[in-house]
Design an enzyme around this catalytic site. Structure first.
Site, PDB file in Angstrom:
ATOM      1  N   ASN A 126     -10.765  -2.944  -6.229  1.00  0.00           N
ATOM      2  CA  ASN A 126      -9.985  -1.932  -6.956  1.00  0.00           C
ATOM      3  C   ASN A 126     -10.611  -1.510  -8.293  1.00  0.00           C
ATOM      4  O   ASN A 126     -10.219  -0.497  -8.875  1.00  0.00           O
ATOM      5  CB  ASN A 126      -8.541  -2.399  -7.193  1.00  0.00           C
TER       6      ASN A 126
ATOM      7  N   ASP B 165       0.827  -1.211   0.000  1.00  0.00           N
ATOM      8  CA  ASP B 165       0.000   0.000   0.000  1.00  0.00           C
ATOM      9  C   ASP B 165       0.863   1.264   0.000  1.00  0.00           C
ATOM     10  O   ASP B 165       1.972   1.256   0.532  1.00  0.00           O
ATOM     11  CB  ASP B 165      -0.899  -0.030   1.252  1.00  0.00           C
TER      12      ASP B 165
HETATM   13  C1  FPP Z   1      -2.044   0.207  -3.244  1.00  0.00           C
HETATM   14  O1  FPP Z   1      -1.558   1.536  -3.225  1.00  0.00           O
HETATM   15  C2  FPP Z   1      -1.522  -0.496  -4.357  1.00  0.00           C
HETATM   16  C3  FPP Z   1      -2.252  -1.073  -5.359  1.00  0.00           C
HETATM   17  C4  FPP Z   1      -3.722  -1.041  -5.412  1.00  0.00           C
HETATM   18  C5  FPP Z   1      -1.607  -1.735  -6.471  1.00  0.00           C
HETATM   19  C6  FPP Z   1      -0.425  -2.596  -6.137  1.00  0.00           C
HETATM   20  C7  FPP Z   1       0.345  -2.701  -7.350  1.00  0.00           C
HETATM   21  C8  FPP Z   1       1.678  -2.611  -7.449  1.00  0.00           C
HETATM   22  C9  FPP Z   1       2.634  -2.520  -6.328  1.00  0.00           C
HETATM   23  C10 FPP Z   1       2.212  -2.518  -8.804  1.00  0.00           C
HETATM   24  C11 FPP Z   1       2.784  -3.660  -9.435  1.00  0.00           C
HETATM   25  C12 FPP Z   1       2.517  -5.021  -9.018  1.00  0.00           C
HETATM   26  C13 FPP Z   1       2.982  -6.060  -9.726  1.00  0.00           C
HETATM   27  C14 FPP Z   1       2.727  -7.436  -9.307  1.00  0.00           C
HETATM   28  C15 FPP Z   1       3.755  -5.847 -10.947  1.00  0.00           C
HETATM   29  P1  FPP Z   1      -2.612   2.702  -3.329  1.00  0.00           P
HETATM   30  O2  FPP Z   1      -2.746   3.047  -4.760  1.00  0.00           O
HETATM   31  O3  FPP Z   1      -3.872   2.319  -2.649  1.00  0.00           O
HETATM   32  O4  FPP Z   1      -1.869   3.838  -2.548  1.00  0.00           O
HETATM   33  P2  FPP Z   1      -2.541   4.971  -1.678  1.00  0.00           P
HETATM   34  O5  FPP Z   1      -3.212   4.281  -0.522  1.00  0.00           O
HETATM   35  O6  FPP Z   1      -1.372   5.798  -1.255  1.00  0.00           O
HETATM   36  O7  FPP Z   1      -3.496   5.711  -2.569  1.00  0.00           O
END
Ligand code: FPP
Length: 242
Positions: A68, A20
């Protein structure tokens, strides 16, 4: 264990990570959220490759949840192309590093081209055994249990399974994770202390570690610190201290 949960053997730790903080990492730099996801994808490589030295045999990462899809169309399609790019660009390296890749989650809603690439990566790395990397994509813990129950119910309806024979172990056998041990440790980055529908069933006895670092800043050293904290915990699996 009697309820069908499987603790990993010593040295074969299973760590699950809720990655996250990509969005906030990008925001702090005045960049679009996708920029943070791209940085997050680079971190995945570092953490996967740190596993053998840290005694982690199983690593499960939350890449995209069933919730998501509620994000903007731009972010969702950006993430989907990031997953395709990750598979295309990392496949040879994962194979060389002894990483066996599996995907969990519901594939039905995913683009067929992406599903084909996921299937190919799973097949291509199926002979590897150094690190078992499981990528949760369109995954939700409740959704997984519901899909497992559907499959189980079909077996009952077909007369191949007696209702009285169904126990926790039976249900665990229908989960996406049926070939994996249960996670020993679940880490969530970015300071949020929630489990967000991740591995609900499997984490019954897991230890949790919530760290403030945003995922794109999470280094193998941070990972090692989490494991060191974990090693000091007293896990009892419901029993009294020995
Ligand atoms: C949460 O951060 C992250 C995600 C919903 C996506 C996770 C994906 C990756 C780390 C990218 C690549 C993965 C692979 C397997 C290639 P957020 O967007 O919710 O962050 P925030 O809470 O700060 O908004």
């Amino acid at each position: 264990m009697a309820d069908g949960t499987v603790p990993a053997a010593a040295g074969d730790m299973h760590v699950a990570i809720i990655m996250d903080g990509n969005g906030r990492w990008a925001q702090r730099r005045g960049r679009p959220r996708l920029f943070g996801h791209q940085a997050g994808a680079r971190r995945v490589r570092d953490i996967v490759e740190a596993c053998p030295d840290l005694g982690v045999r199983y690593l499960t990462i939350f890449a995209f949840s069933t919730e998501n899809w509620k994000r903007t169309q731009t972010e969702v399609s950006g993430l989907m192309s990031l997953f395709r790019r990750y598979i295309r660009n990392e496949a040879a390296r994962l194979l060389r590093k002894g990483v066996r890749v599996r995907f969990i989650g519901d594939r039905v809603r995913l683009d067929p081209k992406l599903v084909e690439m996921m299937d190919e990566l799973e097949a291509m790395t199926s002979g590897n055994d150094t690190v078992h990397l499981t990528i949760a994509l369109n995954y939700g813990g409740r959704d997984e249990v519901a899909r497992a129950t559907q499959r189980l119910a079909r077996e009952v309806a077909a007369g191949r399974l007696a209702p009285d024979a169904v126990d926790a172990e039976t249900l665990a056998g229908f989960l996406d994770t049926h070939v994996l041990p249960d996670p020993d440790l679940v880490i969530r980055t970015s300071g949020e202390a929630r489990i967000s529908n991740f591995l609900l069933w499997q984490s019954a006895y897991a230890e949790y570690d919530f760290v403030d670092t945003l995922w794109p800043d999470f280094t193998p050293e941070d990972f090692a610190r989490c494991l060191s904290r974990f090693s000091k915990r007293d896990r009892r699996f419901g029993a009294v201290a020995g």
